[in-house]
Design a protein around this motif. Structure first.
Motif, short mmCIF file in Angstrom:
data_model
loop_
_atom_site.label_atom_id
_atom_site.label_comp_id
_atom_site.label_asym_id
_atom_site.label_seq_id
_atom_site.Cartn_x
_atom_site.Cartn_y
_atom_site.Cartn_z
N GLU A 33 0.84 -1.22 0.00
CA GLU A 33 0.00 0.00 0.00
C GLU A 33 0.86 1.26 0.00
O GLU A 33 0.45 2.30 -0.48
N GLU A 34 2.10 1.14 0.53
CA GLU A 34 3.03 2.28 0.57
C GLU A 34 3.88 2.37 -0.70
O GLU A 34 4.80 3.18 -0.78
N GLY A 35 3.61 1.50 -1.68
CA GLY A 35 4.31 1.59 -2.96
C GLY A 35 5.39 0.56 -3.22
O GLY A 35 6.06 0.61 -4.24
N ALA A 36 5.55 -0.41 -2.30
CA ALA A 36 6.55 -1.46 -2.53
C ALA A 36 6.06 -2.44 -3.57
O ALA A 36 4.85 -2.67 -3.71
N ARG A 37 7.00 -3.03 -4.30
CA ARG A 37 6.72 -4.18 -5.16
C ARG A 37 7.13 -5.40 -4.35
O ARG A 37 8.20 -5.41 -3.75
N LEU A 38 6.28 -6.41 -4.30
CA LEU A 38 6.53 -7.56 -3.43
C LEU A 38 7.08 -8.75 -4.20
O LEU A 38 6.73 -8.96 -5.37
N ALA A 39 7.92 -9.53 -3.53
CA ALA A 39 8.46 -10.74 -4.12
C ALA A 39 8.51 -11.83 -3.05
O ALA A 39 8.48 -11.54 -1.86
N LEU A 40 8.57 -13.06 -3.51
CA LEU A 40 8.73 -14.21 -2.61
C LEU A 40 9.89 -15.06 -3.12
O LEU A 40 10.14 -15.13 -4.33
N PHE A 91 13.98 -14.83 -6.61
CA PHE A 91 12.82 -14.11 -6.13
C PHE A 91 11.92 -13.77 -7.30
O PHE A 91 12.39 -13.33 -8.35
N ARG A 92 10.62 -14.00 -7.11
CA ARG A 92 9.65 -13.68 -8.16
C ARG A 92 8.60 -12.72 -7.60
O ARG A 92 8.20 -12.84 -6.44
N LEU A 93 8.18 -11.78 -8.45
CA LEU A 93 7.16 -10.82 -8.03
C LEU A 93 5.87 -11.54 -7.69
O LEU A 93 5.52 -12.56 -8.29
N PHE A 94 5.14 -10.99 -6.70
CA PHE A 94 3.83 -11.55 -6.38
C PHE A 94 2.97 -10.45 -5.77
O PHE A 94 3.46 -9.41 -5.34
N HIS A 95 1.68 -10.68 -5.77
CA HIS A 95 0.71 -9.79 -5.15
C HIS A 95 0.02 -10.62 -4.06
O HIS A 95 -0.19 -11.83 -4.25
N ALA A 150 5.97 -15.82 -13.13
CA ALA A 150 6.12 -14.49 -12.52
C ALA A 150 7.54 -13.98 -12.77
O ALA A 150 8.50 -14.76 -12.80
N ALA A 151 7.66 -12.66 -12.93
CA ALA A 151 8.96 -12.05 -13.24
C ALA A 151 9.96 -12.28 -12.11
O ALA A 151 9.62 -12.15 -10.93
N GLU A 152 11.20 -12.60 -12.50
CA GLU A 152 12.28 -12.77 -11.52
C GLU A 152 12.91 -11.40 -11.24
O GLU A 152 13.13 -10.62 -12.15
N VAL A 153 13.14 -11.11 -9.96
CA VAL A 153 13.67 -9.80 -9.54
C VAL A 153 14.76 -10.01 -8.49
O VAL A 153 14.88 -11.08 -7.92
#
Length: 198
Positions: A67-74, A86-90, A109-112
Motif C-alpha cells: 500500500e506504501e508503494g513497494a513491489r513484493l516478491a517471494l 525471487f519472483r514478483l507476487f501480489h 512471474a517475473a524474476e527480480v
C-alpha cells in the motif's frame, strides 16, 4: 561454546512453537502497524516469505508495504547450496508448492532482485546473527546477491526467539535489523546493537 547451533535452534523453535495462535496473530499485526524502521523508497522491491511451521506471518506487513508503494516478491528454492531466486507476487496471487513444499509464485512471474529481504529465522542475538534451519539458503543468497547491490536484511521474529549468543561462523551473514512484536533492533550503526522499544 556450550550450546551448539542445533541445540540453540531446537530450544528457540520450542519457544516459538509454544506461542498461542492469538499471540502469533497479534504479533504479526503489531509488526505491520509499526512498519519498517526507515522510509521506504517508492518502487522498492521487498521480498517476504511464505510462513511455515510456526514462523511469524509477514503477510500483514507485506500488504501494508504494498500500500506504501513497494513491489513484493517471494523466494523460490532452486537447489541446496544455490542462491534463492525471487519472483514478483501480489498478496491475492495463488501460489504453487515449491520443491520443499513451501508456497511460491508461479514460474511465469517475473524474476527480480530485492532491495529489502525479510527473512524468517529460528533464533537471533543482539549482534544481528541469526540461526536458520541449517540449509544455509539465506546466508548463501545474501552473499551472492550483495556482490551486485546492497540488500537490506531484516529478520522477522517473535521476541521469544532472542538468545544470548549465536555461534556465528565466517560464512554467516549478519542482518541489518530484526523486528519483533516488542522491539526494533538496528545492527547497522555500532558494534553492539541498540534496541528501540515500541
Amino acid at each position: 561454546m556450550s550450546n551448539s547451533k542445533s541445540e540453540l535452534r531446537a530450544k528457540a523453535l520450542a519457544k516459538r512453537d509454544a506461542l498461542s495462535e492469538k499471540k502469533r496473530t497479534a504479533a504479526a499485526a503489531k509488526l505491520a502497524k509499526r512498519g519498517l524502521p526507515f522510509k521506504l523508497l517508492p518502487g522498492s522491491i521487498v521480498s517476504g516469505y511464505s510462513p511455515i511451521r510456526s514462523e511469524i506471518d509477514p503477510m500483514p506487513l507485506l500488504t501494508k508495504l504494498a500500500e506504501e508503494g513497494a513491489r513484493l516478491a517471494l523466494p523460490c528454492v532452486t537447489a541446496r547450496g544455490q542462491s534463492l531466486i525471487f519472483r514478483l507476487f501480489h498478496p491475492n496471487d495463488r501460489l504453487m508448492l515449491g520443491p520443499l513444499g513451501i508456497p511460491e509464485p508461479s514460474p511465469a512471474a517475473a524474476e527480480v532482485v530485492p532491495d529489502i529481504m525479510l527473512t524468517p529465522l529460528a533464533a537471533f542475538d543482539r549482534l544481528g546473527h541469526r540461526i536458520g534451519y541449517g540449509a544455509g539458503h539465506y546466508d548463501f543468497t545474501f552473499a551472492h546477491l550483495r556482490k551486485a547491490k546492497h540488500i537490506v536484511g531484516i529478520g522477522l521474529a517473535f521476541a521469544a526467539q532472542e538468545i544470548e549468543t549465536v555461534p556465528a561462523l565466517s560464512h554467516d551473514v549478519a542482518l541489518d535489523y530484526v523486528l519483533t512484536e516488542t522491539d526494533v533492533f538496528d545492527f547497522r550503526s555500532s558494534e553492539v546493537a541498540h534496541s528501540l522499544r515500541g
